[in-house]
Write a protein that holds these residues in place. Structure first.
Motif, short mmCIF file in Angstrom:
data_model
loop_
_atom_site.label_atom_id
_atom_site.label_comp_id
_atom_site.label_asym_id
_atom_site.label_seq_id
_atom_site.Cartn_x
_atom_site.Cartn_y
_atom_site.Cartn_z
N HIS A 221 12.23 5.22 2.58
CA HIS A 221 11.51 6.48 2.40
C HIS A 221 12.51 7.63 2.40
O HIS A 221 13.46 7.64 3.19
N GLU B 237 1.60 0.76 5.92
CA GLU B 237 1.30 2.07 5.34
C GLU B 237 0.98 3.09 6.42
O GLU B 237 1.46 4.23 6.38
N ARG C 80 3.29 6.42 7.35
CA ARG C 80 2.67 7.75 7.32
C ARG C 80 2.87 8.49 8.65
O ARG C 80 3.22 9.67 8.67
N ARG D 221 0.81 -1.22 0.00
CA ARG D 221 0.00 0.00 0.00
C ARG D 221 0.85 1.27 0.00
O ARG D 221 0.31 2.39 0.13
N LEU D 222 2.15 1.13 -0.14
CA LEU D 222 3.01 2.29 -0.21
C LEU D 222 3.05 2.85 -1.62
O LEU D 222 2.76 2.15 -2.59
N ASP D 223 3.44 4.12 -1.74
CA ASP D 223 3.58 4.73 -3.06
C ASP D 223 4.62 3.97 -3.88
O ASP D 223 5.63 3.49 -3.33
N ASP D 224 4.39 3.89 -5.18
CA ASP D 224 5.29 3.12 -6.05
C ASP D 224 6.71 3.67 -6.06
O ASP D 224 7.65 2.93 -6.37
N ASP D 225 6.88 4.96 -5.75
CA ASP D 225 8.22 5.54 -5.80
C ASP D 225 8.97 5.43 -4.47
O ASP D 225 10.03 6.03 -4.30
N VAL D 226 8.43 4.65 -3.53
CA VAL D 226 9.12 4.39 -2.27
C VAL D 226 9.69 2.97 -2.33
O VAL D 226 8.95 1.99 -2.20
#
Length: 268
Positions: free
Chosen positions: A227, A256, A260, A201-206
């Motif tokens: 991150h 996730e 955050r 569920r993390l952003d693809d760019d992480v």
């Protein structure tokens, strides 16, 4: 000013909620540690000994590259794909002609990028138990045992004899993170293809440099969320889960939320 106590409390609440999830069935061990500011470590049953499953393949990788660094093994020696063990499970090695040759180094890559069992089993046979045990001792993985491999015979109940703790797995991923000659392992793990847990569920760019492990009722993941604000090491070990798919999803959800909470804390 960063409210470190508030961040720690919020992360601890998320971990506790996850630990009590799954309908209260089974065991869940969690360890989260930031590798930057805000500095915090939060754990739940991090010393509980549980099945390692394929997390143990990271130990094979470390042992192999340590042996190569000392000159004890030639990592560029070539092996015919047809000489690898067979398996009823999917194996990336089945994409190659049996006469194709690959290096020992490349087999290690396959074992960590795709969790390939025949590749891992060959690496284990090359290393032999003494070298594996030596690395476990050198890294002070004091609650880790790795007597079984990844052959067809050992992938069921016998595979449960490979055990570890979240504390040991944190020590292992931190060793891989900071040791210069283990750069290939970092590259393999950041390209790991099974991303249904911590990264899901993390952003693809992480990027996430990690390795999962699975058996019936066992849903594990260990690694570092890279991150840009603060790297976060995470270890999830479980056993006796009633639904592996649900547990994997819950690991992704709590990961996730933890990321955050920490990164928002780092930004203030």
């Amino acid at each position: 000013m960063i409210d470190s106590d508030g961040v720690r409390a919020a992360v601890a609440a998320q971990i506790q909620e996850f630990a009590q999830g799954g309908g209260g069935v089974g065991v869940r061990s969690v360890l989260v540690k930031t590798l930057g500011a805000p500095q915090l470590t939060v754990a739940h049953q991090a010393d509980r000994v549980l099945p390692a499953a394929s997390l143990a393949k990271m130990i094979l990788g470390v042992a192999l590259f340590e042996a190569g660094e000392r000159g004890d093994l030639d990592l560029d020696a070539r092996i015919r794909v047809g000489e690898l063990s067979t398996t009823m499970y999917p194996s990336v090695m089945q994409a190659f002609d049996p006469e194709t040759t690959v290096t020992v180094r490349e087999l290690c890559g396959f074992s960590l990028v795709t969790s390939d069992n025949p590749a891992a089993e060959y690496i284990r046979s090359v290393l032999q138990q003494d070298r594996i045990d030596a690395v476990i001792k050198e890294l002070r993985l004091n609650s880790t045992a790795f007597p079984a491999g990844f052959s067809e015979r050992e992938l069921g109940p016998l595979g449960r004899v490979n055990t570890t703790t979240a504390q040991d797995m944190l020590r292992l991923v931190e060793h891989i993170d900071r040791t210069p000659h283990l750069e290939p392992l970092r590259r393999y793990l950041v390209n790991y293809l099974r991303n249904d847990r911590i990264p899901s569920r993390l952003d693809d760019d992480v990027p996430v440099r990690h390795k999962t492990g699975s058996l019936r009722g066992v849903v594990n993941d260990a690694g570092i969320v890279l991150h840009p604000d603060v790297p976060i090491a995470m270890v999830f070990l479980t056993d006796s889960q009633s639904d592996n798919v649900r547990t994997a999803r819950e690991i992704g959800e709590v990961s996730e939320r933890i990321v955050r909470i920490i990164t928002e804390g780092a930004a203030h």
